[in-house]
Design a protein around this motif. Sequence first.
Motif, mmCIF file in Angstrom:
data_model
loop_
_atom_site.group_PDB
_atom_site.id
_atom_site.type_symbol
_atom_site.label_atom_id
_atom_site.label_comp_id
_atom_site.label_asym_id
_atom_site.label_seq_id
_atom_site.Cartn_x
_atom_site.Cartn_y
_atom_site.Cartn_z
ATOM 1 N N PRO A 4 16.287 6.958 -4.731
ATOM 2 C CA PRO A 4 14.846 7.211 -4.588
ATOM 3 C C PRO A 4 14.012 5.965 -4.871
ATOM 4 N N ALA A 5 12.789 5.991 -4.384
ATOM 5 C CA ALA A 5 11.835 4.943 -4.726
ATOM 6 C C ALA A 5 11.364 5.133 -6.162
ATOM 7 N N VAL A 6 10.859 4.063 -6.746
ATOM 8 C CA VAL A 6 10.225 4.136 -8.058
ATOM 9 C C VAL A 6 8.731 4.286 -7.795
ATOM 10 N N ALA A 7 8.237 5.518 -7.899
ATOM 11 C CA ALA A 7 6.860 5.816 -7.501
ATOM 12 C C ALA A 7 6.018 6.198 -8.709
ATOM 13 N N SER A 8 4.767 5.697 -8.735
ATOM 14 C CA SER A 8 3.872 6.026 -9.840
ATOM 15 C C SER A 8 2.426 5.789 -9.432
ATOM 16 N N ASN A 9 1.533 6.591 -10.008
ATOM 17 C CA ASN A 9 0.090 6.386 -9.909
ATOM 18 C C ASN A 9 -0.423 6.348 -8.468
ATOM 19 N N ASN A 10 0.114 7.221 -7.623
ATOM 20 C CA ASN A 10 -0.395 7.395 -6.265
ATOM 21 C C ASN A 10 -1.223 8.671 -6.210
ATOM 22 N N LEU A 11 -2.202 8.729 -5.313
ATOM 23 C CA LEU A 11 -3.050 9.906 -5.183
ATOM 24 C C LEU A 11 -3.038 10.413 -3.749
ATOM 25 N N TYR A 12 -3.016 11.754 -3.617
ATOM 26 C CA TYR A 12 -3.081 12.380 -2.294
ATOM 27 C C TYR A 12 -4.146 13.470 -2.298
ATOM 28 N N LYS A 69 7.780 -3.804 -2.550
ATOM 29 C CA LYS A 69 6.668 -3.214 -3.285
ATOM 30 C C LYS A 69 5.618 -2.762 -2.268
ATOM 31 N N VAL A 70 5.246 -1.479 -2.335
ATOM 32 C CA VAL A 70 4.239 -0.901 -1.445
ATOM 33 C C VAL A 70 3.120 -0.384 -2.334
ATOM 34 N N PHE A 71 1.950 -1.016 -2.290
ATOM 35 C CA PHE A 71 0.932 -0.690 -3.281
ATOM 36 C C PHE A 71 -0.483 -0.927 -2.751
ATOM 37 N N ASN A 72 -1.410 -0.159 -3.297
ATOM 38 C CA ASN A 72 -2.840 -0.281 -2.994
ATOM 39 C C ASN A 72 -3.133 -0.252 -1.497
ATOM 40 N N ASN A 73 -2.513 0.697 -0.797
ATOM 41 C CA ASN A 73 -2.830 0.948 0.605
ATOM 42 C C ASN A 73 -3.617 2.252 0.725
ATOM 43 N N THR A 74 -4.453 2.347 1.744
ATOM 44 C CA THR A 74 -5.162 3.581 2.072
ATOM 45 C C THR A 74 -4.643 4.090 3.406
ATOM 46 N N CYS A 75 -4.064 5.295 3.403
ATOM 47 C CA CYS A 75 -3.453 5.858 4.607
ATOM 48 C C CYS A 75 -3.949 7.287 4.807
ATOM 49 N N GLY A 100 18.773 -3.255 -2.972
ATOM 50 C CA GLY A 100 17.397 -3.522 -3.364
ATOM 51 C C GLY A 100 16.702 -2.266 -3.851
ATOM 52 N N LYS A 101 15.540 -2.427 -4.456
ATOM 53 C CA LYS A 101 14.760 -1.287 -4.925
ATOM 54 C C LYS A 101 13.377 -1.319 -4.301
ATOM 55 N N CYS A 102 12.757 -0.144 -4.225
ATOM 56 C CA CYS A 102 11.419 -0.020 -3.661
ATOM 57 C C CYS A 102 10.493 0.606 -4.693
ATOM 58 N N GLU A 103 9.384 -0.063 -4.981
ATOM 59 C CA GLU A 103 8.360 0.462 -5.874
ATOM 60 C C GLU A 103 7.132 0.847 -5.053
ATOM 61 N N VAL A 104 6.595 2.040 -5.334
ATOM 62 C CA VAL A 104 5.462 2.581 -4.587
ATOM 63 C C VAL A 104 4.400 2.992 -5.599
ATOM 64 N N PHE A 105 3.235 2.331 -5.589
ATOM 65 C CA PHE A 105 2.241 2.628 -6.612
ATOM 66 C C PHE A 105 0.830 2.298 -6.118
ATOM 67 N N ASN A 106 -0.143 2.975 -6.713
ATOM 68 C CA ASN A 106 -1.574 2.737 -6.450
ATOM 69 C C ASN A 106 -1.971 2.979 -4.996
ATOM 70 N N THR A 163 -2.336 -1.740 -13.498
ATOM 71 C CA THR A 163 -2.290 -3.178 -13.223
ATOM 72 C C THR A 163 -1.132 -3.867 -13.929
ATOM 73 N N THR A 164 -0.191 -3.090 -14.440
ATOM 74 C CA THR A 164 0.938 -3.694 -15.150
ATOM 75 C C THR A 164 2.027 -4.170 -14.200
ATOM 76 N N LYS A 165 2.043 -3.664 -12.949
ATOM 77 C CA LYS A 165 3.081 -4.052 -11.993
ATOM 78 C C LYS A 165 2.665 -5.264 -11.159
ATOM 79 N N MET A 166 1.437 -5.221 -10.637
ATOM 80 C CA MET A 166 0.871 -6.317 -9.852
ATOM 81 C C MET A 166 -0.621 -6.364 -10.141
#
Length: 461
Positions: A400-408, A343-349, A371-377, A437-440
């Motif tokens: 593919p990753a399961v990606a949601s609710n990311n901003l660029y 799970k990759v989430f709530n990072n600022t890059c 395994g699976k990878c989730e990318v969100f927030n 906030t439903t994932k973590m």
Amino acid sequence: MMRQFNVLLTASLSLFLLVACKKSNIGAEIPEVVTPVPVPPTDTVKDPVVVGRIIPVGLGSGNLTIDGSTLGTKANDQIIIKGGTYSSINIKNIRLADGSRAFIKNDGLVEVSGNGSQMRLSNLNNVTISGDGTKNISKGFSFKNMSNRAVQMDGNIDNFTFQNAYFENISDYVIAYNSTRAYNGSADSYAKALKFSQLECSNTASLIYFPATVNSGGITGLVKGLEISYIIFNNAPIVSSVVNLGAAEDYDIHHNVIKNINTQNNNHNGIFQLNGNGKFHNNLVRDHQGNAVRSWLFSVGSATKEVQIYNNIVFNSRKYSGFEVQGFSNLVVPGVTSFANAKVFNNTCGSLNMSQDWVGVVVDVYDLLGGKCEVFNNLGFNFPTPSNNNMIWSQQSAIPAVASNNLYFANSAAAGITDEVKFELSGSSSAKKAAVTTKMVLTEDYYGNKRGATYSIGAVE
């Protein structure tokens, strides 16, 4: 997959990577970037409630051996090393029952300096080495000017803490541990509860090097419950990896500041090369080359574990994306290990892969071998070489990753980031209070600010 490129930095990027105050071409000073440093909680170091014996050792020079067998070390003993410059310090055979502990501290500044000088540690259990023994000396153990390893760990070492030390001009590994324990599931077959905190490094090689082997015969050198926190590591032009873990379960790596490193390095590296599973959070990596983390995932045994990468700030990389997650067949071995999820989430890059010779996004997602990878927030900005599929993650495998609710955003101002030092959000930022906030559920941001029930995308509120 290893990738290597040879690309020259542009003049503007070279200026951006400077950390010392220098003159510009019109004579104005370029100020040093003052990076906020996380402050450890006040209870990081706890002296025993019941103080045991006070045992002074050392003459302030020469070779010092602290042998628990000779001293008859007991619970709550405090072994105090006299300040001075030593050729070597050898600490061994201090093994106490769980629930008790021995403390080794400094009286004044204790230095180990020069080629051939070293601290050696072996056969320790429930021991804390802490350089906070003298008021107004925050790093009471100092290691400088060595072409050899500064701290060599050997034998069985468990429930061990090393903190409040400074390292400078070390060209070999700073702290190395070649554990030879073969894992069979028993508590004696792996190293456990090793903690490294409040260490500072300038111009050194890798801080922590813990190699291991994983194959059909099993795992040798497994470490469980490793914690690395409140490290400051900077000014290392060719370090490549700051931390290298060969096989680790449930690591916890947090509140570390890494800056101005790998200015002369071009191999595809992970600043934190982490094989296994655990948490990587609340870290700042900036002005660098390499992925902040290369997470090569696996679980020990058949129970599926997880890697969590969150609340990190990664900014201004010369090469590569913020993070990499990947599984390898030589690490996922039937009957020994199994796949892990990420799970990759709530990072600022921001401002990643500025040399533009590879993809630069938040995370490169490779095959996780089941395994699976989730990318969100996640919040990203200024990626000059994004991936083909989107601006946040790069698909390097068929799954593919399961990606949601990311901003660029094109730049930090458009993202509503007030500056590129603290990376705080303005009240009008689109990322403000926009996380799912439903994932973590996170209770705090990078700085320890309370998140609240509805919180923001990225690492900082």
